[in-house]
Motif scaffolding. Sequence first.
Motif, mmCIF file in Angstrom:
data_model
loop_
_atom_site.group_PDB
_atom_site.id
_atom_site.type_symbol
_atom_site.label_atom_id
_atom_site.label_comp_id
_atom_site.label_asym_id
_atom_site.label_seq_id
_atom_site.Cartn_x
_atom_site.Cartn_y
_atom_site.Cartn_z
ATOM 1 N N GLU A 93 0.656 -1.318 0.078
ATOM 2 C CA GLU A 93 -0.023 0.054 0.022
ATOM 3 C C GLU A 93 0.727 1.256 -0.001
ATOM 4 O OE1 GLU A 93 -3.317 0.388 -0.560
ATOM 5 O OE2 GLU A 93 -3.724 -1.692 -0.520
ATOM 6 N N GLY A 94 1.948 1.206 0.593
ATOM 7 C CA GLY A 94 2.832 2.459 0.785
ATOM 8 C C GLY A 94 3.497 2.726 -0.490
ATOM 9 N N ILE A 95 3.595 1.790 -1.254
ATOM 10 C CA ILE A 95 4.203 2.322 -2.789
ATOM 11 C C ILE A 95 2.938 2.658 -3.640
ATOM 12 C CG2 ILE A 95 5.264 1.067 -4.975
ATOM 13 C CD1 ILE A 95 7.052 0.932 -2.625
ATOM 14 N N LEU A 96 1.770 1.831 -3.548
ATOM 15 C CA LEU A 96 0.853 2.577 -4.241
ATOM 16 C C LEU A 96 0.350 4.116 -3.849
ATOM 17 C CD1 LEU A 96 -1.844 -0.297 -3.749
ATOM 18 C CD2 LEU A 96 -0.364 0.299 -6.105
ATOM 19 N N GLU A 97 0.529 4.544 -2.737
ATOM 20 C CA GLU A 97 0.319 5.748 -2.074
ATOM 21 C C GLU A 97 1.223 6.611 -2.685
ATOM 22 O OE1 GLU A 97 0.481 7.986 2.185
ATOM 23 O OE2 GLU A 97 -1.017 6.227 1.818
ATOM 24 N N THR A 98 2.795 6.308 -2.481
ATOM 25 C CA THR A 98 3.813 6.989 -3.066
ATOM 26 C C THR A 98 3.715 7.245 -4.502
ATOM 27 O OG1 THR A 98 5.432 6.414 -1.174
ATOM 28 C CG2 THR A 98 6.358 7.289 -3.375
ATOM 29 N N LEU A 99 3.386 6.326 -5.185
ATOM 30 C CA LEU A 99 3.238 6.509 -6.727
ATOM 31 C C LEU A 99 2.001 7.177 -7.185
ATOM 32 C CD1 LEU A 99 4.609 2.914 -7.928
ATOM 33 C CD2 LEU A 99 5.842 5.091 -8.044
ATOM 34 N N GLY A 100 1.108 7.207 -6.402
ATOM 35 C CA GLY A 100 -0.185 7.946 -6.660
ATOM 36 C C GLY A 100 0.000 9.176 -6.626
ATOM 37 N N PHE A 101 0.670 9.773 -5.514
ATOM 38 C CA PHE A 101 1.037 10.997 -5.215
ATOM 39 C C PHE A 101 1.995 11.530 -6.401
ATOM 40 C CE2 PHE A 101 0.181 10.479 -0.515
ATOM 41 C CZ PHE A 101 -1.021 10.791 -0.646
ATOM 42 N N THR A 102 2.930 10.842 -6.617
ATOM 43 C CA THR A 102 3.838 11.254 -7.611
ATOM 44 C C THR A 102 3.250 11.535 -9.077
ATOM 45 O OG1 THR A 102 5.746 9.954 -6.613
ATOM 46 C CG2 THR A 102 6.056 10.377 -9.069
ATOM 47 N N PHE A 103 2.377 10.958 -9.397
ATOM 48 C CA PHE A 103 1.607 11.035 -10.712
ATOM 49 C C PHE A 103 0.335 11.660 -10.870
ATOM 50 C CE2 PHE A 103 4.503 7.273 -11.387
ATOM 51 C CZ PHE A 103 5.282 7.852 -12.440
ATOM 52 N N GLU A 104 -0.193 12.045 -9.615
ATOM 53 C CA GLU A 104 -1.676 12.754 -9.693
ATOM 54 C C GLU A 104 -1.888 13.871 -10.181
ATOM 55 O OE1 GLU A 104 -2.945 12.587 -5.749
ATOM 56 O OE2 GLU A 104 -1.491 14.299 -5.102
ATOM 57 N N ASP A 105 -0.706 14.880 -10.372
ATOM 58 C CA ASP A 105 -0.766 15.978 -11.016
ATOM 59 C C ASP A 105 -1.062 15.784 -12.520
ATOM 60 O OD1 ASP A 105 -0.841 17.256 -8.564
ATOM 61 O OD2 ASP A 105 1.413 17.783 -8.684
ATOM 62 N N GLU A 106 -0.523 14.878 -13.069
ATOM 63 C CA GLU A 106 -0.556 14.806 -14.422
ATOM 64 C C GLU A 106 -1.393 13.808 -15.119
ATOM 65 O OE1 GLU A 106 1.781 16.210 -16.740
ATOM 66 O OE2 GLU A 106 2.536 17.531 -15.021
ATOM 67 N N TYR A 107 -1.818 12.799 -14.167
ATOM 68 C CA TYR A 107 -2.505 11.833 -14.742
ATOM 69 C C TYR A 107 -3.821 11.442 -13.708
ATOM 70 C CZ TYR A 107 1.471 10.581 -17.647
ATOM 71 O OH TYR A 107 2.639 10.792 -18.519
ATOM 72 N N GLU A 108 -4.586 10.565 -14.142
ATOM 73 C CA GLU A 108 -5.676 10.264 -13.621
ATOM 74 C C GLU A 108 -5.155 8.894 -13.037
ATOM 75 O OE1 GLU A 108 -9.949 8.217 -13.230
ATOM 76 O OE2 GLU A 108 -9.672 9.203 -14.920
#
Length: 85
Positions: free
Chosen positions: A16-31
């Motif tokens: 889950e921590g990886i999902l959260e980190t990657l989600g935050f990383t890409f959320e400004d550019e992608y859904e």
Amino acid sequence: MNDAGRQRILIVDDEEGILETLGFTFEDEYEVLTASSARRGLELLDEKGPVAAAISDQRMPEMTGVDFLTQVYERHPSKIGRAHV
């Protein structure tokens, strides 16, 4: 692309921590669509595809990342822009 005009990406990892980190990383550019299992990732692709890219952990309990991306391509070759391992 989704209704907001942003492309979707699918991230699959059993941590889950990886999902959260990657989600935050890409959320400004992608859904960002996230799944904590390969099976759920395939379900999300069925429900919400197409996606521009799929990112997957290699070592997961039910199947490897390579097996997951192979199934993504076999099941939905037109729903993904590119799949990289």
